[in-house]
Every structure is written in structure tokens, then in C-alpha cells.
Scaffold this motif. Structure first.
Motif, mmCIF file in Angstrom:
data_model
loop_
_atom_site.group_PDB
_atom_site.id
_atom_site.type_symbol
_atom_site.label_atom_id
_atom_site.label_comp_id
_atom_site.label_asym_id
_atom_site.label_seq_id
_atom_site.Cartn_x
_atom_site.Cartn_y
_atom_site.Cartn_z
ATOM 1 N N VAL A 141 0.853 -1.179 0.000
ATOM 2 C CA VAL A 141 0.000 0.000 0.000
ATOM 3 C C VAL A 141 0.894 1.237 0.000
ATOM 4 N N ASP A 142 0.646 2.106 -0.953
ATOM 5 C CA ASP A 142 1.424 3.344 -1.084
ATOM 6 C C ASP A 142 1.101 4.280 0.093
ATOM 7 N N HIS A 143 2.165 4.764 0.781
ATOM 8 C CA HIS A 143 2.022 5.635 1.957
ATOM 9 C C HIS A 143 2.615 7.015 1.687
ATOM 10 N N CYS A 144 2.692 7.382 0.410
ATOM 11 C CA CYS A 144 3.271 8.675 0.048
ATOM 12 C C CYS A 144 2.283 9.807 0.364
ATOM 13 N N TRP A 150 -5.701 7.000 1.234
ATOM 14 C CA TRP A 150 -5.060 6.033 2.130
ATOM 15 C C TRP A 150 -6.110 5.240 2.916
ATOM 16 N N THR A 151 -7.118 5.920 3.451
ATOM 17 C CA THR A 151 -8.157 5.235 4.225
ATOM 18 C C THR A 151 -8.943 4.268 3.343
ATOM 19 N N CYS A 152 -9.273 4.698 2.135
ATOM 20 C CA CYS A 152 -9.998 3.805 1.219
ATOM 21 C C CYS A 152 -9.171 2.574 0.876
ATOM 22 N N ALA A 153 -7.858 2.766 0.670
ATOM 23 C CA ALA A 153 -6.997 1.633 0.327
ATOM 24 C C ALA A 153 -6.874 0.663 1.487
ATOM 25 N N VAL A 182 1.251 2.827 12.167
ATOM 26 C CA VAL A 182 1.860 3.545 11.043
ATOM 27 C C VAL A 182 1.250 4.926 10.894
ATOM 28 N N GLY A 183 -0.088 5.016 10.991
ATOM 29 C CA GLY A 183 -0.754 6.300 10.885
ATOM 30 C C GLY A 183 -0.964 6.721 9.447
ATOM 31 N N PRO A 184 -1.622 7.879 9.244
ATOM 32 C CA PRO A 184 -1.874 8.364 7.888
ATOM 33 C C PRO A 184 -0.597 8.896 7.249
ATOM 34 N N PRO A 185 -0.588 9.125 5.954
ATOM 35 C CA PRO A 185 0.602 9.672 5.286
ATOM 36 C C PRO A 185 0.968 11.056 5.834
ATOM 37 N N ASN A 186 2.250 11.311 5.927
ATOM 38 C CA ASN A 186 2.759 12.595 6.429
ATOM 39 C C ASN A 186 2.808 13.599 5.285
ATOM 40 N N PRO A 187 2.009 14.665 5.324
ATOM 41 C CA PRO A 187 2.020 15.615 4.207
ATOM 42 C C PRO A 187 3.324 16.404 4.099
ATOM 43 N N ARG A 188 4.130 16.448 5.193
ATOM 44 C CA ARG A 188 5.375 17.208 5.147
ATOM 45 C C ARG A 188 6.553 16.388 4.624
ATOM 46 N N MET A 189 6.305 15.131 4.316
ATOM 47 C CA MET A 189 7.381 14.285 3.807
ATOM 48 C C MET A 189 7.690 14.663 2.365
#
Length: 751
Positions: free
Chosen positions: A14-17, A52-55, A137-144
């Protein structure tokens, strides 16, 4: 010769970007309790899930169904017994439905690096462990940094994980030891990401292919790793609702000998879980059953109830018996699950924009909770499609409380057919397949009853004798043929069965020779592979006996069912018999050269000498002449009866005219009184009363004819011939001795 299929190992990437944290733009009502809200309170605004939640939710639904139908268990006994067999008798091709609990899932999250959330171990194979790891893991980090994030890290890690052994593979390799290379390593990678274009998808496929090639080299020199024989790559491109997809769908194709790839472009929101639901059915060979007309009480109105539907997933084998009873073969079953409707119980269900086939079964209120009373042919675990819905929850709780539900096939007419049953065992719900046909525990129907009452004259006794003659028996010692090869008993039995069935009528009315006791010696000997001289002699005797029967004009057991009249003549009966006997002998003509001698004898006896033919022709002419004479006699008698009736009818009409004329004369005033005349009666005649009463009846005609015919067959009584006024004097010789004399009036006097 492989032990594990692609369904044994599944890796989710699953992509976490950061771009996976974008909204899917499909809102969900969050504030559902609007009726009890106090005035003045502003309702909550609807929310939208992220990609991310849908995936994650879609992947969890995939795993939930897989764990429900194939729960993770210890090494099954079937695998252990399969491995304990010797040599080449090992069965190494086993589907996942035969290896209960042999399915394993590994979850990988990819951003700047790959994060493996679980292992192949049995302790990590449950939804609780996966949900806890994903929450950490949590949701994707928007600052990454998006440049550092890529799904390639997860794909490389997935290939590396596929090279590791599961507990099943490790057990199989250690058990086989020197044949460990016969244990295959296959797997499937499901990648959920947001691709940029079709070229980006091709780059991901090339990366996976190169990684498999490199890790296979490493696994070849390692004892703990296994080479990948085949890998299925399922790329799912998900994008927000309202946008156009930049990636096109592509069916499954072979990228290389070890890699197969397919691409699915799906909108996020409700369509992504539906797509994963379809994929889990394809990957694990599952089928859908929709239970209709489930009565359930309404929450708002406790005294009322409504009917709901619940869709269940299970192994496809639960529908095999249903489709077989409808007259469908296995090919039709395969066509149905490819999207073709082949059964009247199948219907298309449209769920979240995805059309799929499902079998509809109707809720039937059970009369008893004793599930052991039903004759069951199979049991399969089920998984609700919408597990969080109220109908699914109520049905699940109803079954887990020890109740059972019978399911019937929807029918427009006729009695209902109960084909399935739902009940729980040990906290797990199973779909039981009930036998819809006659149970093997019941007595089979008698063959004399016939199929639908049509054919009832089967050769039952002869068929029983036929079975006794063709029974199989164990062979205690090997036998050799003339050429030195070993005789195969099974082939010999097949050859004997083939000879016995070359000509074997099943119905009594279709054969003549098998109903004749005189033909039994020839029929039992002609089926042999080789005949001896004594066998030929017995066959010739049988043929000569048949010739003698024909010369004596003996009766043959010819069936007259369906024929009218006297039936066929003797010559025709014997012609049918000889033709059937020749058919039987010719069917075994190629068995040996001595069978040819039997046929020659039969043909020689059928070609009769000229005097025999003349005798038969004369007999046939005589029979035809007798039939014609009998027919002429009947016609003559009929004409005579008709003429007599016409004559009597004319006499009656004349009498009526005379009576009418007399009445006219009598009524005239100038005419004198008529004289009283008596009708003239001749001696020996009596006027029949019918002439006075009116027309003669049919009974009178028939009685007169019988009396006339009987009068010609016997001599008239002498006393009646010499009688006076139809009165005969008795004991005349006594009167003559006493000196008495008779007079014309019949009174005696003394001389």
C-alpha cells in the motif's frame, strides 16, 4: 507437480506517500442522529475519506473474507498424510480450498522506505494484528518529501518476502528432504497506489521483474530462501472521484516466464472495496449466494417486520450440486462463473456499480433446530459481504445462538426444494449443502417401475445374469500371453465386457432369440473369444433345432404389444428370428476363424431347398384362400340378413296399408259390414308376434339367423316330422300292442 499455488502467499503493498493523503471527494454522513437533536444545534458537516483510508479499508475487507473462508490453522492432516506417502505417489498439486488455513498474507507499507507490518507466521495471521500495525503507522505525512517517497521500495520488499518460506513450505521441504525442489514457491503481489501514467506502470513491472531475477540468484545459493517460480502482480491505480484516470485498464498478460501482470484503474470511495471484493472471489475461487426474504423486526416499529437480503461469499463447490441437479455439466458451471447465466437460480446483482453473478436462495422458517436430521453432502464456511450492515449482523447473531436456517430454491410452480442450510459449529458459520435427490440411504427405485411409466419390460433377470458373468475378481498370480508379455487383468475384463455388449437388447419386446430357450446354448457360446470343436458342434445343433421348429411350424415368442388383429404370420415370425440370429453371429464374426464356421452353417440353413420353398408357398396360398373364403361367408351372411330384413319390412308396410284401407271402407256410410276373416295359417308355421307389434328388432334378426344356422347342423326329430298340428303321439308302440289305434285328430280308440 507443484505443492502450493499463487493463493498460498499474498503480499499487500500500500502506497504511503503524501499524495495518498488527498481526499477521495466522496462524502460520508457523519451526524446520523438528527431526530433527537436539540433545537439550535448545528449538525455536523459530512466528511470525506482519504485515498489512504480507502486503500486500507479495502485491503482489510480482502483479508477478512480470506480469513473467514480459510482461517489460519495448524498444519492440516491432509498435508501431513500427503507428504508421508512414498515415492512418485505424492500428490503435489493442491488447491487452496484443499489446504484449509494454508493461505498467508503479508502487509507492506511503502513511503521513503518499506515497512513490513507482519510475517508469514501463524501468530500474525489475523485482522487484529494487522489493524494494530496499521494504526501504529498512521496516515501519510504531508510534510514528507514526495521525491523521496516511492512505491518501488515496497515492491522490492515484497519480492524479498516472497522468497522467504512459510511454515507450510518449511514443513514440506524438511519432509521431502532430497525432493525438496519439488515444492514450488508461488505468490501474488497486490499493489494499491496512485500511478502517474501507463509508462509509470510499465516501469513498476520492469522493476519487479528485475528484482525477481536478482533474488532468485540469491535464493539459489541459500538454504533458507526459495526461488520464485511464478508471481502474479496486480496493480490497482486509485484516484479521486470526479477526475479522469491517467492509467488504462489492462487484462492479465505474461511479462515473462515468472511474472504475470494486470492493471485495474478504480475510483476511490465505494468502488475500490467493490473491486477488491471481486478480486478475492477470483483469487480464491469463491461464489456468491444471496439470501432473500429474511424476516426482521423494524427498530422504529417493534410489532412490524420487513424482509431483507444478505449476500454471502463461500467456496464455489457449494453450488456444484445445485447446478448439477438443474442438468448443467461442469463446463456450464465454469461458463457461469465467467459471467454467463446458465442456471435459473442465478441473477445479476449490481453493488456499488459492479455487476456480478449470485445464486438467490429463499429464507425458509425451520421447523426444528436439530441440524443432524438433514442429509448433508458438504459444509463450507461463509463470509458476509457487508459485515457491518444490520441485516448481516442480525443473521450472524441468529445463527451463532444455535439456530439453523433452511434455504429453498425460488420456484414459480410446484413444491419447494430445500437445497441448503445455514448453521454454526464451534462459533463458525457454515453453509451446508443438502441433497435434493434421492438419498443413498433409501432403497433405490425398482427398475420394473419404469422411467416415467414408459418402459417396463426390461430384461431384468438377464441383466442380473449378465452382471454375474462380468464380475471383477482379484488376481493372485500373473499370467503371460503367447508373445511373452504380461496379461493385464483389467484389459481382459474390458475386452470380455465389450464382447458381451456388442449385441444385447435391453427390452424384451425388442428381441426374439433371447426369449427362446432353444437359442441359449448358441448365445452363451458365440460371445467367447475362441471356440472349440465342441462349441461349434453345440452351435450347429442349436441351428438345426431351429430349422426343425420352423418345419413343424412351432410358435415363437413374438411380442404383439402395439399390434392389432392376429399379428404377424409364422413365416414372418421366423424371418425376424433368423435375421436377429444372423445379426448376433455377425457381431462376433471377427473373434476367431471358428466363428466363421458358425455363420456358414447358419447361412446354409437359411437357404432352403426348392421343395421346401414350394411347400411354404402352397401353405401360404392355402392360408390366403381360407382367409378369403371366411371373408366371403361373412359378407354373404350379412347380405342375407339385410335382404330378410328388407322383405319383412315390406310385408309390414303392406299390412299397414291394408288396415288403413279397411278403416276407410268401414267408415263409409254406403259400404256393408265387412266379414270376419281369420288369417290363413299353414301347418307348421306360427305367426311371429313381432309382425303385429311393428318393426323387427336386431335381437330378432340375430335369433333367426342363429336358429337357421343351427337347423342345418342336426337332423330333425322324427316325431316332429310325422306329427299332426305340431303334436307328436308318444309311446305309439305300446298302444299298438294293446290294440289301440290312432286317428287323425290324435285320439286313440279300441278296435
Amino acid at each position: 507437480m507443484k505443492l502450493f499455488s499463487e493463493a498460498h502467499k499474498t503480499v499487500f503493498v500500500v502506497d504511503h506517500c503524501p499524495y495518498m493523503g488527498e481526499s477521495c471527494r466522496q462524502t460520508v454522513e457523519f451526524d446520523m442522529f438528527t431526530k433527537n437533536r436539540a433545537p439550535g444545534i448545528i449538525p455536523l458537516a459530512p466528511i470525506a475519506k482519504s485515498l489512504w483510508t480507502c486503500a486500507v479499508e479495502s485491503a482489510m475487507e480482502y483479508c477478512r473474507i480470506m480469513y473467514d473462508v480459510f482461517p489460519a490453522r495448524k498444519l492440516p492432516a491432509t498435508l501431513s498424510s500427503m507428504m508421508s506417502t512414498s515415492g512418485d505417489q505424492r500428490l503435489l498439486t493442491v488447491a487452496p480450498k484443499q489446504l484449509m488455513g494454508a493461505t498467508r498474507v503479508n502487509f507492506i507499507v511503502s513511503d521513503s522506505r518499506a515497512h513490513t507490518l507482519n510475517s508469514w507466521g501463524q501468530e500474525d495471521q489475523n485482522l487484529q494484528e494487522l489493524m494494530a500495525a496499521l494504526a501504529a503507522v498512521g496516515p501519510p505525512n504531508p510534510r514528507m518529501d514526495p521525491e523521496c517517497c516511492s512505491v518501488l521500495h515496497g515492491l522490492v520488499e515484497a519480492v524479498e518476502v516472497l522468497c522467504k518460506c512459510t511454515d507450510y513450505q518449511h514443513e514440506a521441504r524438511t519432509t521431502l528432504m532430497e525432493n525438496a525442489d519439488r515444492v514450488s514457491n508461488r505468490g501474488r503481489i497486490i499493489c494499491i497506489t496512485n500511478a502517474k501514467s501507463d509508462s509509470h506502470v510499465r516501469m513498476l513491472e520492469d522493476c519487479v521483474q528485475e528484482t525477481i531475477h536478482e533474488h532468485n540468484k540469491l535464493a539459489a545459493s541459500s538454504d533458507n530462501l526459495m526461488q520464485i517460480q511464478h508471481c502474479e502482480l496486480v496493480l490497482i491505480h486509485t484516484y479521486t472521484v470526479g477526475e479522469d484516470s491517467l492509467v488504462s485498464d489492462r487484462p492479465k498478460k505474461d511479462v515473462s516466464l515468472v511474472l504475470t501482470s494486470e492493471v485495474h484503474s478504480v475510483r476511490a470511495g465505494r468502488q475500490l472495496p467493490a473491486k477488491l471484493m471481486t478480486l478475492v472471489q477470483q483469487h480464491f475461487d469463491l461464489a456468491s449466494t444471496t439470501i432473500t426474504n429474511i424476516p426482521m423486526k423494524e427498530e422504529q416499529h417493534a410489532n412490524t417486520s420487513a424482509n431483507y437480503d444478505v449476500e454471502l461469499l463461500h467456496q464455489k463447490d457449494a453450488h456444484t450440486e445445485l447446478l448439477r441437479n438443474e442438468g448443467k455439466n461442469m463446463q456450464a458451471i465454469g461458463d457461469h462463473f465467467k459471467g454467463k447465466k446458465v442456471d435459473p437460480h442465478l441473477c445479476n446483482s449490481n453493488r456499488d456499480g459492479v455487476v456480478k453473478d449470485t445464486v438467490t436462495l429463499k429464507w425458509c422458517t425451520p421447523r426444528t433446530n436439530n441440524i443432524e436430521l438433514h442429509y448433508c453432502t458438504g459444509a463450507y464456511r461463509i463470509s458476509p459481504v457487508d459485515v457491518n450492515s444490520r441485516p448481516s449482523s442480525c443473521l450472524t447473531n441468529f445463527l451463532l445462538n444455535g439456530r439453523s436456517v433452511l434455504l429453498e430454491q425460488p420456484r414459480k410452480s410446484g413444491s419447494k426444494v430445500i437445497s441448503h442450510m445455514l448453521c454454526s459449529h464451534g462459533g463458525e458459520i457454515f453453509l451446508h449443502v443438502l441433497s435434493c435427490v434421492r438419498s443413498i440411504l433409501e432403497d433405490p427405485p425398482s427398475i420394473s417401475e419404469g422411467c416415467g411409466g414408459r418402459v417396463t419390460d426390461y430384461r431384468i433377470t438377464d441383466f442380473g445374469e449378465f452382471m454375474r458373468e462380468n464380475r471383477l475378481a482379484p488376481v493372485h498370480e500373473m499370467r503371460y500371453l503367447l508373445d511373452g508379455t504380461v496379461e493385464v487383468p483389467l484389459e481382459k475384463a474390458k475386452s470380455q465386457l465389450e464382447r458381451h455388449t456388442r449385441y444385447w437388447p435391453m427390452i424384451i419386446s425388442q428381441t426374439t432369440i433371447f426369449n427362446m430357450q432353444a437359442v441359449v446354448p448358441l448365445a452363451s457360446l458365440i460371445v467367447k473369444e475362441n471356440l472349440t470343436d465342441d462349441d461349434i458342434l453345440n452351435c450347429q445343433k442349436t441351428i438345426y433345432n431351429l430349422v426343425d421348429m420352423e418345419r413343424k411350424n412351432d410358435h415363437l415368442p413374438i411380442s404383439t404389444a402395439g399390434t392389432r388383429g392376429k399379428g404377424s404370420k409364422r413365416d414372418e415370425q421366423y424371418r425376424i428370428m433368423w435375421n436377429e440370429l444372423e445379426t448376433l453371429v455377425r457381431a462376433h464374426l471377427n473373434n476367431s476363424e471358428k466363428h466363421q464356421r458358425v455363420l456358414e452353417c447358419l447361412l446354409a440353413c437359411r437357404s432352403k431347398p426348392p421343395e421346401e420353398e414350394e411347400r411354404k408357398k402352397s401353405r401360404r396360398k392355402r392360408e390366403d384362400k381360407e382367409d378369403k373364403s371366411e371373408k366371403n361367408v361373412k359378407e354373404h351372411e350379412a347380405d342375407k340378413t339385410w335382404q330378410e330384413s328388407e322383405r319383412q319390412k315390406g310385408a309390414l308396410e303392406r299390412e299397414k296399408d291394408e288396415v288403413a284401407e279397411a278403416e276407410i271402407i268401414k267408415d263409409s256410410p254406403d259400404s256393408p259390414e265387412p266379414l270376419n276373416k281369420k288369417p290363413r295359417v299353414s301347418v307348421g308355421e306360427t305367426q311371429p308376434p313381432e309382425k303385429i307389434k311393428g318393426p323387427v328388432s336386431l335381437l330378432t334378426f340375430w335369433t333367426n339367423r342363429i336358429n337357421t344356422a343351427n337347423s342345418r347342423k342336426h337332423q330333425e326329430f322324427a316325431g316332429r316330422l310325422s306329427s299332426i298340428n305340431n303334436k307328436a303321439e308318444l309311446y305309439q308302440h305300446l298302444k299298438e300292442e294293446n290294440g289301440m289305434d290312432t286317428h287323425e285328430n290324435g285320439k286313440a280308440s279300441r278296435q
